[in-house]
Design a protein around this motif. Sequence first.
Motif, mmCIF file in Angstrom:
data_model
loop_
_atom_site.group_PDB
_atom_site.id
_atom_site.type_symbol
_atom_site.label_atom_id
_atom_site.label_comp_id
_atom_site.label_asym_id
_atom_site.label_seq_id
_atom_site.Cartn_x
_atom_site.Cartn_y
_atom_site.Cartn_z
ATOM 1 N N ILE A 52 0.847 -1.197 0.000
ATOM 2 C CA ILE A 52 0.000 0.000 0.000
ATOM 3 C C ILE A 52 0.885 1.250 0.000
ATOM 4 O O ILE A 52 0.516 2.294 0.497
ATOM 5 N N LYS A 53 2.073 1.065 -0.605
ATOM 6 C CA LYS A 53 2.991 2.213 -0.636
ATOM 7 C C LYS A 53 2.549 3.237 -1.664
ATOM 8 O O LYS A 53 2.736 4.436 -1.502
ATOM 9 N N ASP A 54 1.979 2.749 -2.763
ATOM 10 C CA ASP A 54 1.518 3.710 -3.774
ATOM 11 C C ASP A 54 0.023 3.556 -4.034
ATOM 12 O O ASP A 54 -0.621 2.619 -3.555
ATOM 13 N N ALA A 55 -0.494 4.487 -4.810
ATOM 14 C CA ALA A 55 -1.941 4.570 -5.020
ATOM 15 C C ALA A 55 -2.495 3.317 -5.703
ATOM 16 O O ALA A 55 -3.575 2.840 -5.351
ATOM 17 N N LEU A 56 -1.730 2.761 -6.637
ATOM 18 C CA LEU A 56 -2.244 1.585 -7.352
ATOM 19 C C LEU A 56 -2.322 0.369 -6.419
ATOM 20 O O LEU A 56 -3.312 -0.379 -6.441
ATOM 21 N N GLY A 86 -12.308 -4.609 7.482
ATOM 22 C CA GLY A 86 -10.952 -4.052 7.542
ATOM 23 C C GLY A 86 -10.643 -3.419 6.197
ATOM 24 O O GLY A 86 -10.955 -3.994 5.164
ATOM 25 N N ASP A 87 -10.027 -2.234 6.230
ATOM 26 C CA ASP A 87 -9.941 -1.487 4.972
ATOM 27 C C ASP A 87 -8.656 -0.646 4.895
ATOM 28 O O ASP A 87 -7.960 -0.462 5.886
ATOM 29 N N VAL A 88 -8.425 -0.131 3.704
ATOM 30 C CA VAL A 88 -7.296 0.786 3.483
ATOM 31 C C VAL A 88 -7.813 2.213 3.662
ATOM 32 O O VAL A 88 -8.872 2.563 3.150
ATOM 33 N N PHE A 89 -7.044 2.996 4.407
ATOM 34 C CA PHE A 89 -7.426 4.391 4.643
ATOM 35 C C PHE A 89 -6.407 5.319 4.007
ATOM 36 O O PHE A 89 -5.225 4.991 3.902
ATOM 37 N N GLY A 99 -0.355 9.251 3.991
ATOM 38 C CA GLY A 99 -0.266 8.128 3.056
ATOM 39 C C GLY A 99 -1.384 7.124 3.288
ATOM 40 O O GLY A 99 -2.447 7.479 3.799
ATOM 41 N N PHE A 100 -1.117 5.872 2.930
ATOM 42 C CA PHE A 100 -2.134 4.825 3.050
ATOM 43 C C PHE A 100 -1.845 3.973 4.271
ATOM 44 O O PHE A 100 -0.691 3.715 4.599
ATOM 45 N N SER A 101 -2.893 3.522 4.927
ATOM 46 C CA SER A 101 -2.702 2.588 6.034
ATOM 47 C C SER A 101 -3.909 1.666 6.128
ATOM 48 O O SER A 101 -4.968 1.951 5.572
ATOM 49 N N GLU A 147 -12.077 8.127 10.082
ATOM 50 C CA GLU A 147 -10.835 8.742 9.600
ATOM 51 C C GLU A 147 -9.721 8.051 10.360
ATOM 52 O O GLU A 147 -9.806 7.897 11.586
ATOM 53 N N ALA A 148 -8.700 7.620 9.645
ATOM 54 C CA ALA A 148 -7.617 6.897 10.319
ATOM 55 C C ALA A 148 -6.263 7.422 9.877
ATOM 56 O O ALA A 148 -6.088 7.892 8.751
ATOM 57 N N GLU A 149 -5.327 7.355 10.803
ATOM 58 C CA GLU A 149 -3.958 7.789 10.541
ATOM 59 C C GLU A 149 -3.029 6.675 10.978
ATOM 60 O O GLU A 149 -3.171 6.159 12.104
ATOM 61 N N LYS A 150 -2.113 6.284 10.136
ATOM 62 C CA LYS A 150 -1.145 5.230 10.455
ATOM 63 C C LYS A 150 -1.815 4.001 11.084
ATOM 64 O O LYS A 150 -1.374 3.470 12.110
#
Length: 252
Positions: free
Chosen positions: A65-69, A134-137, A142-144, A106-109
């Motif tokens: 999940i380092k990049d948008a794709l 469970g999801d990507v935020f 960035g993404f977490s 809303e989630a951070e890290k």
Amino acid sequence: MSMDIIKLGGSIITNKEGKFEFRKETAERLAMEIKEALEKEKGKKLIIIHGGGSFGHAAANEFGIKDALGAAKVKKAMHELNLHVLEALTSAGLPAITFQPSMVFEAEKGKIKKANLNYIKAALDANCIPVLYGDVFINKQGFSIVSGDDMAYFLGKALKAENVFFAANVDGVFDGKGRLIKEVNAKNHKDVLGFIRRSKKDVTGGMRKKVEAMLKISKVGINVAIVNGSRENELKNAILGKEIRGTTFCFG
Ligand code: IPE
């Protein structure tokens, strides 16, 4: 009004040995068990959260999940799994409605910071069963990924759940000698954590992180139990307040 939260762990609704393998029959049986329990316990409110299993975790390991794709592909995998779960739940006659988690929290890290629960509350009032996962935020950092277990804590606390049931493919937590620990409490919880190792495969930390989340939930006065979803009627019995085989968490 009593409300329970059921976390359908990735280990029970997917085949974690495979990749993108949904356990359709198991999910359909669990959905029927939930339906049968609700028929007996009229008026009980329910929120269902599901994990990632061989969809979310496998996608996160493969694409990152380092990049948008990568993030988009992991989100897509969870979206697909969610559709399978919805299909099983609605086919059993349950009014399950998905709330896309990153639109609720809303989630951070990897940590939930804020939530808007108005729509979930309205759905519960309208006798719907909100479904999250469970999801990507996404945020400025960035993404977490936030696990469904942390959502169970947040929602359980905010909406005053009575019980949180973690449906898994095991009976519960085992001690160093392979014996099932029936109850985790203030006395033994530190020892219990010592028995569990972190998993490398699960991007949200595996069993240890799960047990930590269960402890956290139980510390706010909510009953927590691990329910072996592979055993027929175990989830149904848990919802109906009957005795189950699994590990329970008691801090109250
Ligand atoms: C994982 O959620 C979500 C993603 C990998 C995107 P969970 O941590 O709740 O999933 P399980 O129950 O361990 O599979």
